[in-house]
Design a protein around this motif. Structure first.
Motif, PDB file in Angstrom:
ATOM      1  N   LEU A  46      32.392  11.429  36.726  1.00 21.60           N
ATOM      2  CA  LEU A  46      31.269  12.362  36.803  1.00 21.60           C
ATOM      3  C   LEU A  46      31.733  13.820  36.710  1.00 21.60           C
ATOM      4  O   LEU A  46      31.085  14.642  36.074  1.00 21.60           O
ATOM      5  CB  LEU A  46      30.489  12.128  38.106  1.00 21.60           C
ATOM      6  N   HIS A  47      32.872  14.125  37.325  1.00 21.29           N
ATOM      7  CA  HIS A  47      33.362  15.518  37.316  1.00 21.29           C
ATOM      8  C   HIS A  47      33.605  16.034  35.901  1.00 21.29           C
ATOM      9  O   HIS A  47      33.413  17.207  35.623  1.00 21.29           O
ATOM     10  CB  HIS A  47      34.631  15.635  38.169  1.00 21.29           C
ATOM     11  N   THR A  48      34.003  15.148  34.978  1.00 22.94           N
ATOM     12  CA  THR A  48      34.245  15.596  33.602  1.00 22.94           C
ATOM     13  C   THR A  48      32.935  15.859  32.856  1.00 22.94           C
ATOM     14  O   THR A  48      32.937  16.549  31.844  1.00 22.94           O
ATOM     15  CB  THR A  48      35.066  14.556  32.803  1.00 22.94           C
ATOM     16  N   ALA A  52      28.001  19.043  30.736  1.00 22.15           N
ATOM     17  CA  ALA A  52      26.952  18.388  29.939  1.00 22.15           C
ATOM     18  C   ALA A  52      25.741  18.063  30.804  1.00 22.15           C
ATOM     19  O   ALA A  52      24.597  18.189  30.352  1.00 22.15           O
ATOM     20  CB  ALA A  52      27.505  17.118  29.296  1.00 22.15           C
ATOM     21  N   LEU A  53      25.977  17.668  32.045  1.00 21.24           N
ATOM     22  CA  LEU A  53      24.862  17.345  32.941  1.00 21.24           C
ATOM     23  C   LEU A  53      24.096  18.601  33.341  1.00 21.24           C
ATOM     24  O   LEU A  53      22.876  18.555  33.495  1.00 21.24           O
ATOM     25  CB  LEU A  53      25.365  16.593  34.177  1.00 21.24           C
ATOM     26  N   LYS A  54      24.799  19.709  33.493  1.00 25.16           N
ATOM     27  CA  LYS A  54      24.122  20.978  33.806  1.00 25.16           C
ATOM     28  C   LYS A  54      23.192  21.350  32.654  1.00 25.16           C
ATOM     29  O   LYS A  54      22.050  21.745  32.866  1.00 25.16           O
ATOM     30  CB  LYS A  54      25.140  22.089  34.059  1.00 25.16           C
ATOM     31  N   CYS A  76      24.413  12.033  43.215  1.00 27.95           N
ATOM     32  CA  CYS A  76      23.441  13.121  43.405  1.00 27.95           C
ATOM     33  C   CYS A  76      23.985  14.185  44.349  1.00 27.95           C
ATOM     34  O   CYS A  76      23.759  15.384  44.132  1.00 27.95           O
ATOM     35  CB  CYS A  76      22.117  12.565  43.927  1.00 27.95           C
ATOM     36  N   ARG A  77      24.700  13.767  45.378  1.00 28.48           N
ATOM     37  CA  ARG A  77      25.303  14.751  46.295  1.00 28.48           C
ATOM     38  C   ARG A  77      26.375  15.570  45.568  1.00 28.48           C
ATOM     39  O   ARG A  77      26.478  16.775  45.757  1.00 28.48           O
ATOM     40  CB  ARG A  77      25.872  14.054  47.529  1.00 28.48           C
ATOM     41  N   GLN A  78      27.166  14.910  44.716  1.00 24.15           N
ATOM     42  CA  GLN A  78      28.173  15.637  43.939  1.00 24.15           C
ATOM     43  C   GLN A  78      27.511  16.607  42.967  1.00 24.15           C
ATOM     44  O   GLN A  78      27.975  17.739  42.790  1.00 24.15           O
ATOM     45  CB  GLN A  78      29.066  14.657  43.173  1.00 24.15           C
ATOM     46  N   LEU A  79      26.439  16.173  42.357  1.00 23.94           N
ATOM     47  CA  LEU A  79      25.713  17.046  41.437  1.00 23.94           C
ATOM     48  C   LEU A  79      25.093  18.222  42.179  1.00 23.94           C
ATOM     49  O   LEU A  79      25.132  19.360  41.703  1.00 23.94           O
ATOM     50  CB  LEU A  79      24.645  16.262  40.678  1.00 23.94           C
TER      51      LEU A  79
END
Length: 189
Positions: A46-48, A52-54, A76-79
């Protein structure tokens, strides 16, 4: 950090076209069946995908999915820590399918057992091995006891260390091309 917003499957199904769905399960689990339109980004990768998710969050709502809702809540908490708003699907793909919603499967996807099935095979095999070896070497029975204790801990904490270990196996890892293609698709939303 706040508690992630939870969306029940019926709610998600009516708004599915408005979500960018991110499936944080391993590639094998994803290939076995996923929410239609979901993009596979395993939780440990997810960190990579944060840039793109932003970008994807700017163009629509993110819905994060896993098998039961635990990994998606973690995602979701990491995001949220990266200032990316996202919701989690309550009950995950299990609840989605139980409520009669379709699970998609990618064309030509390699078939890998779902993680829960892999865990049951590994745990059961280790218990039998410990018991069988214990007939010749009594301390080997401690292997069975350790696996049983691990299963109890897993149930009590709703986590699974064995699944975390199995997820590292090559057949449970995304191919670089798959993740790269997913990230490009997210950037082009």
């Amino acid at each position: 950090m706040s508690t992630p917003t939870a969306v029940v499957p019926a709610q998600a199904a009516t708004r599915l076209e408005r979500y960018t769905v991110i499936d944080v399960r391993g590639p094998g689990e994803y290939a076995a069946g996923h929410v239609p339109g979901a993009h596979n980004i395993p939780l440990d990768r997810l960190h990579t995908a944060l840039p793109a998710l932003k970008a994807a969050a700017v163009s629509g709502d993110l819905l994060v999915v896993c098998a039961s809702g635990n990994r998606s809540a973690t995602a979701c908490r990491q995001l949220a820590a990266a200032d990316i708003p996202a919701a989690t699907l309550t009950g995950g793909t299990t609840a989605w399918a139980q409520q009669g919603h379709h699970l998609a499967q990618p064309e030509g996807a390699r078939t890998v057992w779902p993680m829960e099935r892999q865990v049951r095979l590994a745990a059961g095999s280790l218990v039998v091995l410990g018991l069988a070896a214990g007939t010749r070497y009594k301390p080997a029975r401690w292997l069975s006891a350790a696996i049983g204790g691990g299963l109890i801990f897993s149930a009590a904490t709703n986590t699974c260390g064995m699944a975390a270990v199995l997820a590292k196996l090559p057949h449970n890892q995304p191919r670089h091309d798959d993740l790269h293609t997913t990230l490009l698709a997210l950037q082009n939303l």
